[in-house]
Design a protein around this motif. Sequence first.
Motif, PDB file in Angstrom:
ATOM      1  N   LEU A 130      13.695  23.280  -8.634  1.00 26.35           N
ATOM      2  CA  LEU A 130      14.199  24.605  -8.261  1.00 26.35           C
ATOM      3  C   LEU A 130      13.570  25.695  -9.124  1.00 26.35           C
ATOM      4  CD1 LEU A 130      16.109  26.177  -6.435  1.00 26.35           C
ATOM      5  CD2 LEU A 130      17.918  25.845  -8.131  1.00 26.35           C
ATOM      6  N   LEU A 131      13.240  25.389 -10.372  1.00 25.28           N
ATOM      7  CA  LEU A 131      12.582  26.357 -11.245  1.00 25.28           C
ATOM      8  C   LEU A 131      11.209  26.731 -10.698  1.00 25.28           C
ATOM      9  CD1 LEU A 131      12.373  27.965 -13.885  1.00 25.28           C
ATOM     10  CD2 LEU A 131      11.543  25.878 -14.994  1.00 25.28           C
ATOM     11  N   ILE A 132      10.434  25.730 -10.288  1.00 27.52           N
ATOM     12  CA  ILE A 132       9.105  26.006  -9.723  1.00 27.52           C
ATOM     13  C   ILE A 132       9.224  26.771  -8.405  1.00 27.52           C
ATOM     14  CG2 ILE A 132       7.003  24.929  -8.828  1.00 27.52           C
ATOM     15  CD1 ILE A 132       7.521  22.618 -10.772  1.00 27.52           C
ATOM     16  N   TRP A 133      10.181  26.343  -7.558  1.00 28.15           N
ATOM     17  CA  TRP A 133      10.380  27.014  -6.272  1.00 28.15           C
ATOM     18  C   TRP A 133      10.836  28.466  -6.487  1.00 28.15           C
ATOM     19  CZ3 TRP A 133       8.769  26.441  -1.600  1.00 28.15           C
ATOM     20  CH2 TRP A 133       9.426  27.031  -0.532  1.00 28.15           C
ATOM     21  N   SER A 134      11.645  28.706  -7.501  1.00 29.33           N
ATOM     22  CA  SER A 134      12.122  30.068  -7.783  1.00 29.33           C
ATOM     23  C   SER A 134      10.984  30.972  -8.232  1.00 29.33           C
ATOM     24  CB  SER A 134      13.208  30.029  -8.856  1.00 29.33           C
ATOM     25  OG  SER A 134      14.322  29.263  -8.438  1.00 29.33           O
ATOM     26  N   CYS A 135      10.020  30.407  -8.960  1.00 27.50           N
ATOM     27  CA  CYS A 135       8.857  31.210  -9.362  1.00 27.50           C
ATOM     28  C   CYS A 135       8.068  31.668  -8.139  1.00 27.50           C
ATOM     29  CB  CYS A 135       7.957  30.406 -10.299  1.00 27.50           C
ATOM     30  SG  CYS A 135       8.706  30.039 -11.904  1.00 27.50           S
ATOM     31  N   VAL A 136       7.958  30.803  -7.125  1.00 26.88           N
ATOM     32  CA  VAL A 136       7.249  31.168  -5.900  1.00 26.88           C
ATOM     33  C   VAL A 136       8.028  32.231  -5.129  1.00 26.88           C
ATOM     34  CG1 VAL A 136       6.367  30.315  -3.702  1.00 26.88           C
ATOM     35  CG2 VAL A 136       6.139  28.916  -5.770  1.00 26.88           C
ATOM     36  N   VAL A 137       9.332  32.003  -4.948  1.00 23.86           N
ATOM     37  CA  VAL A 137      10.158  32.936  -4.174  1.00 23.86           C
ATOM     38  C   VAL A 137      10.267  34.280  -4.886  1.00 23.86           C
ATOM     39  CG1 VAL A 137      12.471  33.335  -3.246  1.00 23.86           C
ATOM     40  CG2 VAL A 137      11.442  31.065  -3.091  1.00 23.86           C
ATOM     41  N   GLY A 138      10.398  34.258  -6.207  1.00 22.99           N
ATOM     42  CA  GLY A 138      10.568  35.497  -6.948  1.00 22.99           C
ATOM     43  C   GLY A 138       9.359  36.402  -6.935  1.00 22.99           C
ATOM     44  N   THR A 139       8.158  35.828  -6.801  1.00 19.09           N
ATOM     45  CA  THR A 139       6.934  36.626  -6.779  1.00 19.09           C
ATOM     46  C   THR A 139       6.424  36.892  -5.362  1.00 19.09           C
ATOM     47  OG1 THR A 139       5.620  34.594  -7.021  1.00 19.09           O
ATOM     48  CG2 THR A 139       6.230  35.777  -9.030  1.00 19.09           C
ATOM     49  N   LEU A 140       7.118  36.395  -4.356  1.00 16.38           N
ATOM     50  CA  LEU A 140       6.648  36.558  -2.979  1.00 16.38           C
ATOM     51  C   LEU A 140       6.643  38.016  -2.549  1.00 16.38           C
ATOM     52  CD1 LEU A 140       5.748  35.037  -0.412  1.00 16.38           C
ATOM     53  CD2 LEU A 140       8.164  34.907   0.239  1.00 16.38           C
ATOM     54  N   ASP A 141       7.605  38.809  -3.037  1.00  9.40           N
ATOM     55  CA  ASP A 141       7.693  40.197  -2.601  1.00  9.40           C
ATOM     56  C   ASP A 141       6.493  41.020  -3.050  1.00  9.40           C
ATOM     57  OD1 ASP A 141       8.464  39.897  -5.218  1.00  9.40           O
ATOM     58  OD2 ASP A 141       9.776  41.658  -5.191  1.00  9.40           O
ATOM     59  N   ASN A 142       5.834  40.624  -4.119  1.00 11.03           N
ATOM     60  CA  ASN A 142       4.662  41.368  -4.579  1.00 11.03           C
ATOM     61  C   ASN A 142       3.501  41.303  -3.595  1.00 11.03           C
ATOM     62  OD1 ASN A 142       5.954  42.023  -7.016  1.00 11.03           O
ATOM     63  ND2 ASN A 142       5.332  40.081  -7.937  1.00 11.03           N
ATOM     64  N   VAL A 143       3.490  40.284  -2.758  1.00 13.65           N
ATOM     65  CA  VAL A 143       2.429  40.128  -1.760  1.00 13.65           C
ATOM     66  C   VAL A 143       2.908  40.575  -0.386  1.00 13.65           C
ATOM     67  CG1 VAL A 143       0.879  38.478  -0.642  1.00 13.65           C
ATOM     68  CG2 VAL A 143       1.438  38.224  -3.065  1.00 13.65           C
ATOM     69  N   LEU A 144       4.106  40.154  -0.008  1.00 18.83           N
ATOM     70  CA  LEU A 144       4.591  40.373   1.351  1.00 18.83           C
ATOM     71  C   LEU A 144       5.010  41.820   1.592  1.00 18.83           C
ATOM     72  CD1 LEU A 144       5.222  38.941   4.012  1.00 18.83           C
ATOM     73  CD2 LEU A 144       7.500  38.443   3.129  1.00 18.83           C
ATOM     74  N   ARG A 145       5.728  42.425   0.648  1.00 23.97           N
ATOM     75  CA  ARG A 145       6.271  43.764   0.875  1.00 23.97           C
ATOM     76  C   ARG A 145       5.192  44.827   1.071  1.00 23.97           C
ATOM     77  NH1 ARG A 145      10.865  44.923  -3.022  1.00 23.97           N
ATOM     78  NH2 ARG A 145       9.210  44.658  -4.553  1.00 23.97           N
ATOM     79  N   PRO A 146       4.137  44.907   0.235  1.00 21.74           N
ATOM     80  CA  PRO A 146       3.117  45.935   0.490  1.00 21.74           C
ATOM     81  C   PRO A 146       2.446  45.787   1.847  1.00 21.74           C
ATOM     82  CG  PRO A 146       2.871  45.019  -1.711  1.00 21.74           C
ATOM     83  CD  PRO A 146       3.856  44.152  -1.000  1.00 21.74           C
ATOM     84  N   MET A 147       2.193  44.543   2.265  1.00 25.88           N
ATOM     85  CA  MET A 147       1.542  44.320   3.544  1.00 25.88           C
ATOM     86  C   MET A 147       2.414  44.796   4.705  1.00 25.88           C
ATOM     87  SD  MET A 147       0.087  40.719   5.040  1.00 25.88           S
ATOM     88  CE  MET A 147       1.732  39.990   4.999  1.00 25.88           C
ATOM     89  N   LEU A 148       3.711  44.500   4.645  1.00 18.80           N
ATOM     90  CA  LEU A 148       4.607  44.900   5.723  1.00 18.80           C
ATOM     91  C   LEU A 148       4.845  46.403   5.728  1.00 18.80           C
ATOM     92  CD1 LEU A 148       7.226  42.006   5.562  1.00 18.80           C
ATOM     93  CD2 LEU A 148       5.421  42.348   7.244  1.00 18.80           C
ATOM     94  N   ILE A 149       4.905  47.028   4.556  1.00 21.21           N
ATOM     95  CA  ILE A 149       5.086  48.482   4.502  1.00 21.21           C
ATOM     96  C   ILE A 149       3.892  49.178   5.153  1.00 21.21           C
ATOM     97  CG2 ILE A 149       5.092  50.455   2.914  1.00 21.21           C
ATOM     98  CD1 ILE A 149       6.949  48.910   1.112  1.00 21.21           C
ATOM     99  N   ARG A 150       2.694  48.683   4.908  1.00 26.03           N
ATOM    100  CA  ARG A 150       1.513  49.270   5.532  1.00 26.03           C
ATOM    101  C   ARG A 150       1.548  49.117   7.051  1.00 26.03           C
ATOM    102  NH1 ARG A 150      -1.024  52.840   2.258  1.00 26.03           N
ATOM    103  NH2 ARG A 150      -1.212  51.991   0.161  1.00 26.03           N
ATOM    104  N   MET A 151       2.171  48.054   7.549  1.00 27.74           N
ATOM    105  CA  MET A 151       2.294  47.887   8.998  1.00 27.74           C
ATOM    106  C   MET A 151       3.250  48.904   9.596  1.00 27.74           C
ATOM    107  SD  MET A 151       2.471  43.721   9.268  1.00 27.74           S
ATOM    108  CE  MET A 151       2.961  43.823  10.998  1.00 27.74           C
ATOM    109  N   GLY A 152       4.289  49.306   8.851  1.00 30.82           N
ATOM    110  CA  GLY A 152       5.252  50.266   9.376  1.00 30.82           C
ATOM    111  C   GLY A 152       4.775  51.692   9.290  1.00 30.82           C
ATOM    112  N   ALA A 153       4.139  52.060   8.196  1.00 26.86           N
ATOM    113  CA  ALA A 153       3.642  53.423   8.002  1.00 26.86           C
ATOM    114  C   ALA A 153       2.664  53.409   6.847  1.00 26.86           C
ATOM    115  CB  ALA A 153       4.795  54.393   7.717  1.00 26.86           C
TER     116      ALA A 153
END
Length: 375
Positions: free
Chosen positions: A281-304
């Motif tokens: 769960l520690l390793i999985w949490s490191c992946v989930v916790g840093t996912l927003d740094n990649v996913l959020r900018p890409m999706l924001i650019r799709m919206g505006a």
Amino acid sequence: MKNLQRGMDLPQMLFSLMFITIMIVACFWVVQPFILGFAWASMVVIATWPLMIKLQSWLWGRRSLAVIAMTLILLLLFIIPIALLVNSLLENSAPVIAWVTSGHMQLPQLTWLNDIPMIGEKAYASYHKLVAGGGAALMSKVQPYVGRTTGFFVAQAGHFGRFLMHLGLMLLFSVLLYWRGEQVGNGIRHFAYRLASRRGDAAVLLAGQAIRAVALGVVVTALVQGVLGGIGLAISGIPYATLLTVLMILCCLAQLGPLLVLVPAIIWLYWSGDTTWGTVLLIWSCVVGTLDNVLRPMLIRMGADLPMILILSGVIGGLIAFGMIGLFIGPVVLAVSYRLVSVWVHEAPAPDEDPEEVVEELDAAEHVVAEKQSH
């Protein structure tokens, strides 16, 4: 024939302004119970309008079927999870408060420290030496305050009843806006055009783009992180994984991140001696916790096409200023203001002169003014 028309005098202006003010206040007073629900519905409908149009094209062009489908989606993904969260909180509150206030709270033994190579035994001995030196007494002093704090937060669950009422109003207004979305949108654009011509119309369109950017960049990212974190909790054997998943999604929406839920779960696994799943769960949490740094900018650019720092500042500032609805209000205000100021600035050509020449011209002008004043 004598012309009876005369200019508006001061008393007439004052009474007209007073009448208009009274009417605005009265209207606000009447619709005040519905403002929050309507605001939520407006944000949700604007953000999901492209999805509704796509569903309508799939459902033989029938608006009624598309509205029913969107209503079911809102119930399953938004309203029911929050209702389950509140219900679970109320049901489990009594045992939690009883355990906290019973006097059986003790510091953990942390026997798993002995399994750590090289430093495990020393760390275990140091920890128990610290506990023997006053940790138990500290826990007995802190316990009453922990009980009061827990009781306070559970008591706040009673206020969620009002929030659930606003969710019901949001669902009702969403159905109406889905059904007459084009007419409502054209009416708002017409009103904005009457106020500020093309600038007003542009402000409305920019507001819609900002809302979609927040919905894609913030809400979708929160859902992805929450669901992936919930999968990790369920696989690791954490109890109440569904409840914690919903809580994790709310933390991600509030920009607190999923680690606020995942880290205590990791500590609990190590505390209970399940070091294997705790590490997983520690390793999985490191992946989930840093996912927003990649996913959020890409999706924001799709919206505006807006600066990410602008959207995130609006999300955090709006959340602090207005609560959950501020997740959308904050970015919309900043995005519209940013675009309008940008358009206004670019109406004038950018300066193409050499900065040194401009400074020299200013210095020369200052010398001329100084000589004239000396004479």
